[in-house]
Write a protein that holds these residues in place. Structure first.
Motif, mmCIF file in Angstrom:
data_model
loop_
_atom_site.group_PDB
_atom_site.id
_atom_site.type_symbol
_atom_site.label_atom_id
_atom_site.label_comp_id
_atom_site.label_asym_id
_atom_site.label_seq_id
_atom_site.Cartn_x
_atom_site.Cartn_y
_atom_site.Cartn_z
ATOM 1 N N ILE B 198 0.851 -1.198 0.000
ATOM 2 C CA ILE B 198 0.000 0.000 0.000
ATOM 3 C C ILE B 198 0.881 1.240 0.000
ATOM 4 C CG2 ILE B 198 -1.419 1.384 1.574
ATOM 5 C CD1 ILE B 198 -3.446 -0.522 1.370
ATOM 6 N N CYS B 199 1.921 1.205 0.784
ATOM 7 C CA CYS B 199 2.817 2.347 0.874
ATOM 8 C C CYS B 199 3.489 2.601 -0.484
ATOM 9 C CB CYS B 199 3.866 2.062 1.956
ATOM 10 S SG CYS B 199 4.857 3.496 2.281
ATOM 11 N N LEU B 254 -5.768 -3.495 -6.036
ATOM 12 C CA LEU B 254 -6.674 -4.631 -5.852
ATOM 13 C C LEU B 254 -6.327 -5.759 -6.825
ATOM 14 C CD1 LEU B 254 -9.258 -5.741 -4.436
ATOM 15 C CD2 LEU B 254 -10.552 -4.819 -6.363
ATOM 16 N N VAL B 255 -6.095 -5.402 -8.090
ATOM 17 C CA VAL B 255 -5.759 -6.427 -9.093
ATOM 18 C C VAL B 255 -4.445 -7.106 -8.708
ATOM 19 C CG1 VAL B 255 -5.158 -6.800 -11.527
ATOM 20 C CG2 VAL B 255 -7.077 -5.338 -10.942
ATOM 21 N N ASN B 256 -3.477 -6.322 -8.265
ATOM 22 C CA ASN B 256 -2.193 -6.887 -7.818
ATOM 23 C C ASN B 256 -2.382 -7.887 -6.677
ATOM 24 O OD1 ASN B 256 0.638 -5.921 -8.756
ATOM 25 N ND2 ASN B 256 -0.691 -4.140 -9.024
ATOM 26 N N SER B 257 -3.359 -7.563 -5.813
ATOM 27 C CA SER B 257 -3.537 -8.389 -4.606
ATOM 28 C C SER B 257 -4.009 -9.814 -4.947
ATOM 29 C CB SER B 257 -4.539 -7.728 -3.664
ATOM 30 O OG SER B 257 -5.828 -7.850 -4.196
ATOM 31 N N ILE B 471 -13.201 4.187 -3.676
ATOM 32 C CA ILE B 471 -11.729 4.058 -3.647
ATOM 33 C C ILE B 471 -11.289 3.434 -2.321
ATOM 34 C CG2 ILE B 471 -9.569 5.396 -3.586
ATOM 35 C CD1 ILE B 471 -11.010 7.326 -5.581
ATOM 36 N N ILE B 472 -11.890 3.894 -1.246
ATOM 37 C CA ILE B 472 -11.528 3.325 0.069
ATOM 38 C C ILE B 472 -11.850 1.830 0.089
ATOM 39 C CG2 ILE B 472 -12.089 3.383 2.553
ATOM 40 C CD1 ILE B 472 -12.446 6.470 2.157
ATOM 41 N N LEU B 473 -13.001 1.491 -0.476
ATOM 42 C CA LEU B 473 -13.407 0.081 -0.536
ATOM 43 C C LEU B 473 -12.391 -0.756 -1.321
ATOM 44 C CD1 LEU B 473 -15.988 -1.536 0.345
ATOM 45 C CD2 LEU B 473 -16.690 -1.398 -2.039
ATOM 46 N N LEU B 474 -11.956 -0.200 -2.469
ATOM 47 C CA LEU B 474 -10.958 -0.906 -3.286
ATOM 48 C C LEU B 474 -9.663 -1.093 -2.498
ATOM 49 C CD1 LEU B 474 -11.302 0.917 -6.753
ATOM 50 C CD2 LEU B 474 -11.995 -1.408 -6.220
ATOM 51 N N LEU B 475 -9.263 -0.030 -1.785
ATOM 52 C CA LEU B 475 -8.016 -0.096 -1.016
ATOM 53 C C LEU B 475 -8.119 -1.119 0.116
ATOM 54 C CD1 LEU B 475 -7.008 3.686 -0.799
ATOM 55 C CD2 LEU B 475 -5.813 1.875 -2.023
ATOM 56 N N GLY B 478 -8.148 -4.618 -1.312
ATOM 57 C CA GLY B 478 -6.793 -4.959 -1.739
ATOM 58 C C GLY B 478 -5.908 -5.247 -0.543
ATOM 59 N N TYR B 479 -6.031 -4.412 0.468
ATOM 60 C CA TYR B 479 -5.206 -4.564 1.676
ATOM 61 C C TYR B 479 -5.496 -5.897 2.363
ATOM 62 C CZ TYR B 479 -3.229 -3.507 6.282
ATOM 63 O OH TYR B 479 -2.517 -3.551 7.438
ATOM 64 N N ARG B 480 -6.779 -6.202 2.474
ATOM 65 C CA ARG B 480 -7.166 -7.462 3.154
ATOM 66 C C ARG B 480 -6.665 -8.678 2.382
ATOM 67 N NH1 ARG B 480 -12.678 -7.151 6.351
ATOM 68 N NH2 ARG B 480 -12.188 -9.354 6.404
#
Lengths: 466, 487
Positions: B198-199, B254-257, B471-475, B478-480
């Motif tokens: 994320i960073c 998200l796609v990367n995740s 956007i927050i939802l996507l982040l 992805g983070y999860r």
């Protein structure tokens, strides 16, 4: 050997889920494009056909009127929807379709549909033209981008090269595998469009008119698709990594489809700036009012005309003329004002032709634009066909002017019996010979790109070494 | 995550990006494209401004000419030596010749960013008493083929090109680690992989967005001056464009995740770009055209002409007979135009126009009503396509949206009515039809030009917050997923 490679590649392609998803998506989009195009054609052609009848009916049933006043009521020449607008509507919505036929006013084609469209229109209009020019090339690149690079990434290239097949056979096998998929889609387009064409029964002689242009369009589409596939496969071989190949091919697509045509368009606007409506109106007004060169003011020309007319009829007073003078004046100025307007519109057309030429020249850098141009010209949805309509409508307008003025010289009231003598307008787009000659430049550019694709292919398979 | 680590990641990212030749070449290309787009927008703005200057010169020249001619006639006992249809003391003649003034939509300076509807809608009309502007004008003299190709403006670059560049910037943030064999090293680190990813994505976003604004702001300062950059519209443009970039970076995360290969990541992202940027708007277009079909302007013509034919069956017929057969106007009426005939023509024109205006009102309302409904549909559904949403926003904030042109068109219509109210009494009364004076010339109504940059109808806060939420939802998603990335 090529056949074996072809079979193996096809099997692999059909067993790749992302290819199957893409194929499914592309077929759905194609179906939507066909539906949207057909629906566009049906709505528009029906409206135009009906409106052409209605406007003429209104004109010939306007009742007793002063002939000049009645002529001002006029009627409209509507540009019929192009026969092939089902698959390609080109610039139809950007040119307008209504030409007002009234005396001493040079007609202008009005009612651009784009003026009443929402911002969604700037994303394009999904029909077969849009599909083949925008979406199909990207699909081809997505299919082809890793057809060779995967061999390097999976380490199977050595096995392939150590087989009995020579590089040319390997290349051809893979190229034909990709082409089989692409041509499958082209065949679907061809078959579906043909069914739609033969189901159009409202227009007399429709299918015989459409077939030659349709055959040319398909030939162009096959050439374009083959060229795109060849470029895609060659780039995949030359780059040897799927990522780089994808970036190069999608960049080529993006630049070719969106960037270069728009950039060339803006460049042409700046190199050959259009006149403004304000300047156009002021200049034509001044030329009509004050004359060109030593023609003199309109009042002077009118007086000279009166003197000539009185001399012709050997009378000394206007009241003694055996014919009415106003229609003579109208006819006279229709002619001289017409020349002013012809010059002005010709200058606009010439400037637009220069702009178009500059944009078309940029197609040497982007085959997508060359194919789009070819497609519009063959389907008669291009600017030149539009100008042909406008000039025929203007000729009809002048013809009506002469008929009315001749009548007006001896009569002050015209009834429906007279209005019915004014002919209806009808327009048919020029035939296939004219369209092909109109599309010569884009055909030439497409052939140039085909030579480039062939060269790239030869260069690529000669580089097929580990 | 600690600050020193962020610092290390920042330097790491800078090094990676600066050593990537493809990215560097793309960035150079993007600078060129961005500057070109801004230059093209500003040249269009300048052209409009020059045209507006010419319009006011033309209006002044017309008024001067009109007054000079009236003065000359008044000085010669009201005798006009020229053609009677050019005699300015007939209100009807003036209304046709030098009288019509222009209605002008002043360009808002931020229009350089989004041409919007400016190329297909007129920004000025010459307002006649007898011509409905929408039936007369469409836009400036523009090459239809170039209109069809589309504009190359800032909005196009931001909406179409930048998402693809962002994809190139971010499609392999995670997959490249696996493909280059550094994934195992990362897994053994005592730092959270999810936080690091994320960073890294955040750093790329900041670098990308800052680089973008560092090019755009100075170019705008040079081309349109600084004033426009202190407007609410500009603040919103910055916020919306930055949010749009954030959307694409969040989507890439998200796609990367999903831990797929770089190639598949790139293909998925390109597909999403194609789907949301081209296919969804096209599907919406098909759907909205089905639900709210926009009638052709031909319908308005047909309505207008039907009404005129009906009028001439009785009242119009009588009036025409009165004009053309009246002893006052008829001295060999098809050879000599008499003052009575000019007056009568004026009356026919204005009566007919009243009939036409009434007849077209219904068809007009139907046309604009359907366009309004489609616009409302777009407003509600634009969240489906970030590209569409961005286009709508940018054109509204730049003052080149359909709503703003429609507002201008309605103001023009009001101005036309005011002009009619000015001329009609002077044309319609036999006692006044040849009394148009210098005072009247000075009193000809003028249009109050403005730039229509208001965007209050946009409900911009609402959709901004919804998109921020997406956007927050996507982040978060992805983070999860990255938290679970162990393979």
């Amino acid at each position: 050997m090529t056949g074996l490679i072809l079979k193996k590649e096809l099997k692999e392609l059909f067993r790749t889920s992302k290819v199957m998803w893409m194929l499914g998506g592309i077929i759905v989009l194609m179906a939507l494009a066909l539906y949207n195009g057909t629906s566009y054609y049906q709505t528009h052609s029906h409206l135009i056909r009906e409106s052409q009848q209605v406007t003429y009916q209104q004109f010939i049933s306007q009742g007793d009127k002063n002939p000049h006043l009645g002529a001002h009521f006029g009627f409209y020449a509507y540009k019929p929807t192009a026969d092939m607008a089902m698959i390609e509507n080109g610039i139809e919505d950007y040119t307008g379709n209504s030409f007002y036929l009234e005396p001493h006013k040079r007609g202008v084609v009005r009612f651009k549909e784009i003026s009443d469209a929402t911002g969604l229109r700037s994303f394009g209009f999904l029909n077969i033209g849009f599909f083949t020019e925008f979406i199909l090339p990207l699909f081809i690149f997505l299919i082809c981008h890793n057809i060779f690079s995967k061999e390097w990434e999976n380490g199977t290239i050595k096995m392939l090269l150590s087989s009995k097949a020579n590089p040319r056979q390997i290349f051809m096998g893979k190229l034909f595998a990709c082409l089989s998929l692409v041509m499958g889609i082209v065949v679907l387009i061809a078959a579906a469009s043909f069914i739609l064409f033969i189901s159009e029964t409202e227009t007399v002689g429709f299918i015989s008119r459409v077939l030659p242009a349709y055959a040319c369009y398909l030939a162009g589409l096959i050439l374009f698709s083959t060229m795109m596939t060849t470029i895609g496969v060659s780039v995949s071989l030359l780059t040897r990594t799927a990522n780089l190949s994808l970036i190069i091919l999608s960049g080529f697509w993006l630049i070719g489809v969106f960037l270069l045509p728009r950039l060339a368009g803006e460049l042409s606007k700046n190199i050959h700036p259009s006149t403004t409506s304000l300047e156009f109106e002021n200049n034509t007004f001044n030329e009509k009012q004050y004359g060109v060169g030593d023609e003199g003011h309109k009042d002077v020309r009118r007086e000279a005309l009166l003197q000539r007319t009185m001399a012709q009829y050997q009378v000394k007073r206007i009241e003694d003329l055996p014919v009415f003078f106003i229609p003579i004046t109208i006819e006279f100025f229709e002619d001289s004002d017409g020349q002013v307007m012809d010059r002005a519109y010709q200058a606009v057309d010439d400037n637009e032709a220069k702009q178009d030429r500059l944009v078309l020249n940029s197609a040497w850098l982007t085959p997508f634009l060359a194919f789009r141009d070819f497609s519009m010209r063959i389907t008669a949805t291009d600017m030149k066909t539009h100008n042909d309509f406008a000039s025929k409508a203007e000729a009809h307008r002048r013809k009506i002017g002469v008929i009315v003025d001749d009548f007006y010289q001896k009569n002050t009231v015209a009834g429906n019996a007279f209005w019915k003598t004014v002919p209806q307008f009808s327009y048919t787009a020029p035939g296939i010979g004219w369209r092909i000659s109109n599309a010569t430049d884009s055909i030439f550019i497409l052939l140039g790109w085909t030579v480039f694709a062939t060269g790239l292919m030869v260069y690529a398979y000669r580089k097929m070494t580990v | 995550m600690r600050l020193p680590l962020i610092n290390i990641l920042f330097r790491h990212e800078l090094k990676i990006l600066s050593r990537n030749r493809v990215l560097l070449s793309l960035s150079a290309l993007i600078i060129f494209i961005l500057v070109s787009a801004l230059w093209i927008g500003s040249s269009m703005l300048r052209k409009q401004e020059q045209t507006i200057i010419k319009i006011s010169q033309s209006e002044k020249e017309s008024l001067d000419s009109l007054k000079t001619r009236i003065k000359r006639i008044e000085a010669h006992q009201m005798v006009y030596p020229g053609f009677i249809w050019d005699d300015p003391t007939f209100a009807y003649n003036t209304a046709r010749n030098e009288g019509p003034n222009y209605a002008v939509k002043k360009p808002f300076p931020l229009q350089v960013l989004s041409i919007g509807q400016s190329d297909v809608q007129p920004f000025y009309y010459k307002v006649y008493i007898n011509k409905k502007q929408y039936l007369t004008y469409e836009s400036e003299i523009e090459n239809s083929f170039l209109q069809f190709i589309g504009n190359f403006d800032f909005a196009f670059v931001v909406i179409y090109l930048f998402p693809l560049l962002i994809i190139v910037f971010s499609y392999n943030v995670l997959s490249a680690e696996k493909e280059q064999g550094t994934w195992v090293l990362l897994k053994t680190s005592n730092q959270s992989i999810a936080q690091m990813m994320i960073c890294r994505m955040g750093i790329r976003y900041l670098l990308f967005t800052s680089f973008f604004w560092l090019i755009v702001i100075p170019v705008l300062m040079i081309t349109i001056g600084g004033d426009a950059l202190f407007t609410v519209n500009w603040t919103w443009i910055m916020a919306e464009v930055s949010l749009y970039f954030a959307f694409w970076f969040a989507l890439a995360l998200l796609v990367n995740s999903f831990s797929m290969t770089s190639n598949v990541n790139a293909m998925v992202l390109i597909f999403i770009w194609l789907f949301t940027g081209i296919i969804i708007p096209n599907l919406l277009q098909i759907g909205l055209n089905k639900v709210y079909p926009i009638p052709s302007r031909i319908d308005m013509l047909t309505a207008e002409r039907d009404a005129i034919n009906a009028y001439f069956e009785k009242d119009g017929q009588d009036l025409t007979k009165e004009v053309f057969s009246s002893p006052k106007s008829m001295i060999r009426q098809a050879s000599v135009v008499t003052p009575g005939m000019v007056y009568g023509y004026g009356v026919i024109v204005y009566k007919s126009q009243e009939i036409k205006d009434q007849a077209t009102a219904v068809a007009e309302e139907k046309l604009y009503g359907q366009i309004r409904k489609q616009q409302e549909g777009i407003r509600q559904l634009q969240l489906l396509s970030p590209a569409l949403m961005m286009q709508e926003r940018l054109s509204a904030l730049a003052g080149s949206h359909w709503y703003q042109f429609n507002q201008f068109s309605m103001d023009t219509d009001r101005f036309r009515k005011k002009t009619q109210e000015f001329y009609y009494p002077k044309m319609a009364d036999e006692n006044t039809y040849r009394t148009f004076s210098i005072a009247d010339a000075d009193a000809i109504p003028k249009f109050n030009a403005k730039d229509y940059h208001d965007f209050s109808w946009l409900k911009i806060w609402q959709s901004f917050l919804i998109y921020l939420g997406i956007i927050i939802l996507l982040l978060v998603s992805g983070y999860r997923r990255l938290l679970e990335a162990r393979k």
